[in-house]
Design a protein around this motif. Structure first.
Motif, short mmCIF file in Angstrom:
data_model
loop_
_atom_site.label_atom_id
_atom_site.label_comp_id
_atom_site.label_asym_id
_atom_site.label_seq_id
_atom_site.Cartn_x
_atom_site.Cartn_y
_atom_site.Cartn_z
N LEU A 19 -1.94 2.92 4.72
CA LEU A 19 -0.63 2.68 5.33
C LEU A 19 0.12 1.60 4.57
CD1 LEU A 19 1.35 3.35 7.59
CD2 LEU A 19 0.21 1.62 8.98
N ALA A 20 -0.58 0.53 4.19
CA ALA A 20 0.06 -0.53 3.41
C ALA A 20 0.54 0.00 2.06
CB ALA A 20 -0.90 -1.70 3.22
N ALA A 21 -0.25 0.86 1.43
CA ALA A 21 0.14 1.45 0.15
C ALA A 21 1.33 2.40 0.32
CB ALA A 21 -1.04 2.18 -0.48
N LEU A 22 1.37 3.11 1.44
CA LEU A 22 2.49 4.01 1.71
C LEU A 22 3.78 3.21 1.89
CD1 LEU A 22 3.56 6.86 2.23
CD2 LEU A 22 2.94 6.57 4.62
N GLY A 35 16.23 8.79 -12.32
CA GLY A 35 15.31 9.46 -13.23
C GLY A 35 13.85 9.28 -12.86
N GLY A 36 13.51 8.17 -12.22
CA GLY A 36 12.12 7.89 -11.89
C GLY A 36 11.75 8.22 -10.46
N ARG A 37 12.69 8.76 -9.70
CA ARG A 37 12.40 9.02 -8.29
C ARG A 37 11.39 10.13 -8.07
NH1 ARG A 37 18.22 8.33 -5.93
NH2 ARG A 37 18.18 6.09 -5.67
N ALA A 38 11.38 11.11 -8.94
CA ALA A 38 10.45 12.23 -8.74
C ALA A 38 9.00 11.74 -8.79
CB ALA A 38 10.69 13.30 -9.79
N ARG A 39 8.70 10.88 -9.75
CA ARG A 39 7.33 10.35 -9.86
C ARG A 39 6.97 9.52 -8.63
NH1 ARG A 39 5.71 5.53 -11.41
NH2 ARG A 39 7.74 5.03 -12.29
N VAL A 40 7.92 8.71 -8.17
CA VAL A 40 7.65 7.87 -7.01
C VAL A 40 7.52 8.73 -5.75
CG1 VAL A 40 8.54 5.95 -5.64
CG2 VAL A 40 8.82 5.93 -8.10
N ALA A 45 4.04 10.89 -1.56
CA ALA A 45 3.42 12.05 -0.91
C ALA A 45 1.89 11.96 -1.00
CB ALA A 45 3.91 13.34 -1.56
N ASP A 46 1.40 11.45 -2.11
CA ASP A 46 -0.04 11.27 -2.27
C ASP A 46 -0.58 10.27 -1.25
OD1 ASP A 46 -2.61 11.39 -3.28
OD2 ASP A 46 -2.16 10.22 -5.07
N GLN A 47 0.12 9.17 -1.05
CA GLN A 47 -0.30 8.18 -0.06
C GLN A 47 -0.20 8.74 1.36
OE1 GLN A 47 -1.81 5.37 -0.63
NE2 GLN A 47 -1.62 5.63 -2.83
N GLY A 48 0.84 9.53 1.63
CA GLY A 48 0.98 10.14 2.96
C GLY A 48 -0.14 11.12 3.26
#
Length: 97
Positions: A19-22, A35-40, A45-48
């Motif tokens: 949860l803290a990482a999310l 430009g960098g939003r897709a990676r973030v 989504a990985d953290q979720g």
């Protein structure tokens, strides 16, 4: 699903860390340039998906745990496809030796 009590507490601790990482990823998403939003987004989504997985383990819910596994697999597959596409994009213009 019947986990021992220590395993459930371990999953609960991991859920707090996830949860803290999310929250950190969501803050990065707000600051990211277009430009960098897709990676973030993929990282968030990985953290979720990891949060769903760990909460399912902490509660002993097979349905949540399974959904977390499926979500994690989908997100990691999407990240892998994105990485392969990025690598192909950078190597297409280079001459082969």
């Amino acid at each position: 699903m019947d986990f021992p009590e220590t395993v459930r507490w371990t999953f609960a601790g991991l859920a707090c860390l996830t949860l803290a990482a999310l929250v950190r990823e969501i803050r990065r998403l707000r600051r990211a340039e277009p430009g960098g939003r897709a990676r973030v987004r993929w990282d968030a989504a990985d953290q979720g998906a990891g949060l769903v997985l760990t909460v399912g383990g902490a509660l002993g819910s097979l349905h949540l745990f399974g959904a977390g596994l499926v979500l994690t697999g989908v997100v990691l597959g999407g990240k892998a496809v994105r990485a392969v596409r990025a690598r192909r994009r950078t190597t297409v213009g280079r001459p082969s030796t």
